[in-house]
Design an enzyme around this catalytic site. Sequence first.
Site, PDB file in Angstrom:
ATOM      1  N   ASP A   1       0.827  -1.194   0.000  1.00 63.20           N
ATOM      2  CA  ASP A   1       0.000   0.000   0.000  1.00 63.20           C
ATOM      3  C   ASP A   1       0.873   1.260   0.000  1.00 63.20           C
ATOM      4  OD1 ASP A   1      -2.535   1.164   0.013  1.00 63.20           O
ATOM      5  OD2 ASP A   1      -2.582   1.344   2.183  1.00 63.20           O
TER       6      ASP A   1
ATOM      7  N   GLU B   1       0.980  -0.485  -5.134  1.00 66.65           N
ATOM      8  CA  GLU B   1      -0.222   0.345  -5.165  1.00 66.65           C
ATOM      9  C   GLU B   1       0.209   1.742  -5.599  1.00 66.65           C
ATOM     10  OE1 GLU B   1      -2.289   3.375  -4.430  1.00 66.65           O
ATOM     11  OE2 GLU B   1      -1.680   2.967  -2.367  1.00 66.65           O
TER      12      GLU B   1
ATOM     13  N   ASP C   1     -11.643  -0.028  -0.876  1.00 62.79           N
ATOM     14  CA  ASP C   1     -11.990   1.355  -0.555  1.00 62.79           C
ATOM     15  C   ASP C   1     -13.033   1.939  -1.503  1.00 62.79           C
ATOM     16  OD1 ASP C   1     -10.414   1.743   1.707  1.00 62.79           O
ATOM     17  OD2 ASP C   1      -8.660   2.354   0.556  1.00 62.79           O
TER      18      ASP C   1
END
Length: 498
Positions: free
Chosen positions: A296, A343, A395
């Site tokens: 991430d 990411e 998300d």
Amino acid sequence: MKTRACGILLHPTSLPSRYGVGDMGPEAYRFAELLAEAGMLYWQMLPLGPTSPALGNSPYAGFTAFAGNPLLISPAALVSDGFLRQDDLGDPWPVHRNALDYAAVERDRGRILTIAFERARSGLDADPEFKAYCRKSAYWLDDWALFTSLKDSYGGKPWSQWAEGHRFRDSKALDEWREKAAREILAEKFTQYLFHKQWAELRDYCRSNEVHLFGDMPIYVAHDSADVWAHPNLFKLDADRNPLYVAGVPPDYFSATGQRWGNPVYNWRAHRESGFSWWLSRIGHVLDRFDMARVDHFRGFVGYWEIPAEEETAIKGRWVDSPGVELFTAMARRFPSLPIVAEDLGVITSEVRELRQLFSLPGMRIIQFAFGKEWPKHVPHLHTSDSVVYTGTHDNNTFRGWYRTEAGDKERCTFHEYLGHAPAEERVHLEGIRLAMSSVADTVIVPMQDVLGLDESCRMNRPSTLSGNWEWRLLPDEAATDSFAEMARMARFFDRAG
């Protein structure tokens, strides 16, 4: 491994297991079988660490980068393995769509695990598997078990509010505590052993079915974590071990004040001087659990937004360079294949792209983002093979929910024009999946909600909100062979089936 492939994003807590939350029990094995039958090569999950109702139950806001979440330990498997009796479990819990009571499940898992520990306790000194696990995991397990026992004794208070001897890790104070809390420390090690045992068995079963587990690793850890408590030199802290700076992102068109995440930022000089040993241990731990992992906020390895801790917003932060090339060089030496996905969403610089390409790391593309402000990057005909394409992430809204409630008229018109027709709402999710599957990208991941065509009421997370997230669950028998039929057909047609 097959070059073109696809898979499903489903966190284990969303499985329809019988004791309050999804776990590593029979439903997980059944889901792996369904993936294999449908030709899906990947099962992607969110981070597996312990969660807390006080932190919104987010798997991205845990107390450790290493331990497993006790809620994922299967009560049914504990019975099968002889650690519990069936009557220890009580009645099965009903499975609700969006009402996962984390606090209630946490209490009940604590009760069950206490029973299992007391029954096994007398034999642990002579258990070779338990002893081998403790030796192999000592580099993080010893500190974690000590941390949790202390945290419980302080009523869950952050370690920054503990007595000085414990807060600053005075050796005499910790030795005295180890003796006083020997039972609690051993109990936590046993809990982590049970997690490890069940995870290893599930991982091996998935591999035997040619289903590859795809994990997720946040770049930062929380200040109130065993990692910061045990390794304060690796973070930018003041003399009282409070953060000098915290992480976030600067103001942009999504937020006029940016995002202040609150995680302490890394002291990269100390990491460099140690040869990045903590990071190598962390990556090794993740790759021991998973066949590949998403990292991430990858851009933070090139430069990160550093905010003075006293600031309430991210406005007065600054960009600070990170030693990404050095770190990933050390990782590549230790793990030559380095099966990591970067990411790289949001505003990405040329330096971030260069770091990703230097180490041949796939990036991410999101179909939901393809028809608005981020058109050039995410539109399917501009994808590249070194990408993992998602209809949406944890998300995002569900694809159907995005179409119904978030996409404006212009986005929907662009979407229709790209398809060449305006689909019926009940088939919108299939059009999103088809766009992803037809991409030149090597890998496609579809959230389970999009496979089922569920609406906005079934999204997993609403960023910047602290309640009502991470609660979505599959209903019993909802994940069945028929549920995957259309996606399986597309996987075969677009040469992605395993």
